[in-house]
Enzyme design. Sequence first.
Site, mmCIF file in Angstrom:
data_model
loop_
_atom_site.group_PDB
_atom_site.id
_atom_site.type_symbol
_atom_site.label_atom_id
_atom_site.label_comp_id
_atom_site.label_asym_id
_atom_site.label_seq_id
_atom_site.Cartn_x
_atom_site.Cartn_y
_atom_site.Cartn_z
ATOM 1 N N HIS A 117 79.968 33.590 -51.987
ATOM 2 C CA HIS A 117 79.624 32.834 -53.194
ATOM 3 C C HIS A 117 78.151 33.160 -53.512
ATOM 4 C CE1 HIS A 117 78.621 29.123 -55.466
ATOM 5 N NE2 HIS A 117 79.917 28.910 -55.585
ATOM 6 N N ASP A 194 78.893 29.304 -44.071
ATOM 7 C CA ASP A 194 79.038 28.565 -45.319
ATOM 8 C C ASP A 194 80.427 27.915 -45.299
ATOM 9 O OD1 ASP A 194 79.538 27.682 -47.853
ATOM 10 O OD2 ASP A 194 79.093 29.579 -48.863
ATOM 11 N N GLN A 197 84.025 25.693 -48.543
ATOM 12 C CA GLN A 197 85.469 25.671 -48.804
ATOM 13 C C GLN A 197 86.268 25.192 -47.605
ATOM 14 O OE1 GLN A 197 87.092 26.022 -51.628
ATOM 15 N NE2 GLN A 197 85.196 26.431 -52.719
ATOM 16 N N LYS A 220 83.192 18.564 -52.490
ATOM 17 C CA LYS A 220 84.418 19.341 -52.325
ATOM 18 C C LYS A 220 85.335 18.712 -51.276
ATOM 19 C CE LYS A 220 82.545 23.628 -54.060
ATOM 20 N NZ LYS A 220 82.094 25.002 -53.814
ATOM 21 N N CYS A 358 81.552 32.451 -59.420
ATOM 22 C CA CYS A 358 80.280 32.589 -58.695
ATOM 23 C C CYS A 358 80.373 33.654 -57.609
ATOM 24 C CB CYS A 358 79.842 31.264 -58.069
ATOM 25 S SG CYS A 358 79.626 29.929 -59.232
HETATM 26 C C1 LIG Z 1 81.062 25.645 -53.898
HETATM 27 C C2 LIG Z 1 80.569 26.641 -52.918
HETATM 28 C C3 LIG Z 1 79.214 26.748 -52.595
HETATM 29 C C4 LIG Z 1 78.163 25.943 -53.280
HETATM 30 O O1 LIG Z 1 78.368 24.573 -53.152
HETATM 31 P P1 LIG Z 1 77.546 23.553 -54.061
HETATM 32 O O2 LIG Z 1 78.250 22.268 -53.838
HETATM 33 O O3 LIG Z 1 77.662 24.034 -55.480
HETATM 34 O O4 LIG Z 1 76.145 23.543 -53.585
HETATM 35 C C5 LIG Z 1 78.846 27.659 -51.644
HETATM 36 N N1 LIG Z 1 79.749 28.437 -51.028
HETATM 37 C C6 LIG Z 1 81.070 28.371 -51.299
HETATM 38 C C7 LIG Z 1 82.027 29.245 -50.568
HETATM 39 C C8 LIG Z 1 81.518 27.473 -52.265
HETATM 40 O O5 LIG Z 1 82.819 27.414 -52.549
#
Ligand SMILES: *Cc1c(COP(=O)(O)O)cnc(C)c1O
Length: 400
Positions: A117, A194, A197, A220, A358
């Site tokens: 992302h 990260d 998800q 999320k 993104c």
């Molecule tokens: C949504 C997302 C982000 C960013 O999260 P935010 O809540 O916008 O800060 C980073 N990495 C992944 C894989 C995402 O899906």
Amino acid sequence: MNKHDFPILQQTKNGKPLVYLDSSATSQKPQVVIDALRHYYEHTNANIHRGVYELSERATKLYENTRENIKNFINAKKSSEIIFVRGATEAINLVADTYGRINIKENDEIIISTMEHHSNIVPWKLLCEKVGAKLRVISISDSGEMDLDQYQKLFSAHTKLVAIAHASNVLGTINPIKTMIKIAHEHNAKILIDGAQAFPHLSIDVQDLDCDFYVFSAHKAYGPTGVGVLYGKEELLEKMPPYQGGGSMIETVSFEKITYAKSPAKFEAGTPDIGGVIAFNAALNYLKNIGMQNIMQHEQDLLKDATQKLSEFPELKLIGTAKEKLGVISFVLKDIHPHDVGTILAHDNIAVRAGHHCAMPLMQRFNVPAMVRVSFGLYNDKTDIDALLVGLHNTQRLFA
Ligand SMILES: *Cc1c(COP(=O)(O)O)cnc(C)c1O
């Protein structure tokens, strides 16, 4: 499953129910989370970590309860390893600005992957430009899986850090992070995962994974917007300089010298989203009550059903067919722009995402400007998949 817990899913448009298939962008909130937020402002609102009066003590306790709950949820060693930020994005920027600032030097290398992302690309690129370091990129296969052989070969004596997604927000691929963490450590590199998800869908055990940093966003995972979490190993957090300066992050201040508080306070300058953090606890308890294993099973059933139906759909091409996937399906429909697909589905009250998600480098990898993405949350069921298929047939008929 549990659709009735989510008030927003009860609304209709032109008599059609809301079919929400965009949980990878943000999840809807169960009533218990909305109630917790409202209850906080009606009964508990006060600033934390300072007041000696009852309200402030109560707010502080609830805020710290969430930290403790997250510690248990992801099996961190200590609650001081849990830092509240605004979201996964801020958590990654925090690590780049603090850990990165003191540990990444000219000619050093940072490994990321093609499926990241933008939040896990741009902060590292900015850091590289600042200090003269380089980005190295893991390739992915046509099915959307990490090329582990090439990953191994990317390491050099200059590799300091790896930053990769636990799961892709576009392809749904669940990456073999435990193996990738082990490989990074064999090369004396630190690794950030990260989990934006993965966190809402999988059980996470940071001690078992042995990752150095793990980040995610509350919004999320059925919690409020404006709250994110950075997990970091204590020995790393101790040596990191502060991120932002302000109230709460200091021990003593004079114009000559400032001493900083210990983690987590050191990284939490200013008044945080107190109500949001407290309401996030309600989301965590909600997830715990259903059970992450049950959530995963339910979403895997939906993934299987939808993948089968979509793969039989005429002129539809699935993008991302990894063996291990979250309930995320991206595709393109021949001759119809993804934005048109999304707009026409929206007329039927079906919410999907269309665009570059993104992840522009990933769009280039698959040679498309954009994709349509369908993503499941725990509240989706097979009626949502059926509605999607009807919507896609309507879309195709309009363009025929
Ligand atoms: C949504 C997302 C982000 C960013 O999260 P935010 O809540 O916008 O800060 C980073 N990495 C992944 C894989 C995402 O899906």
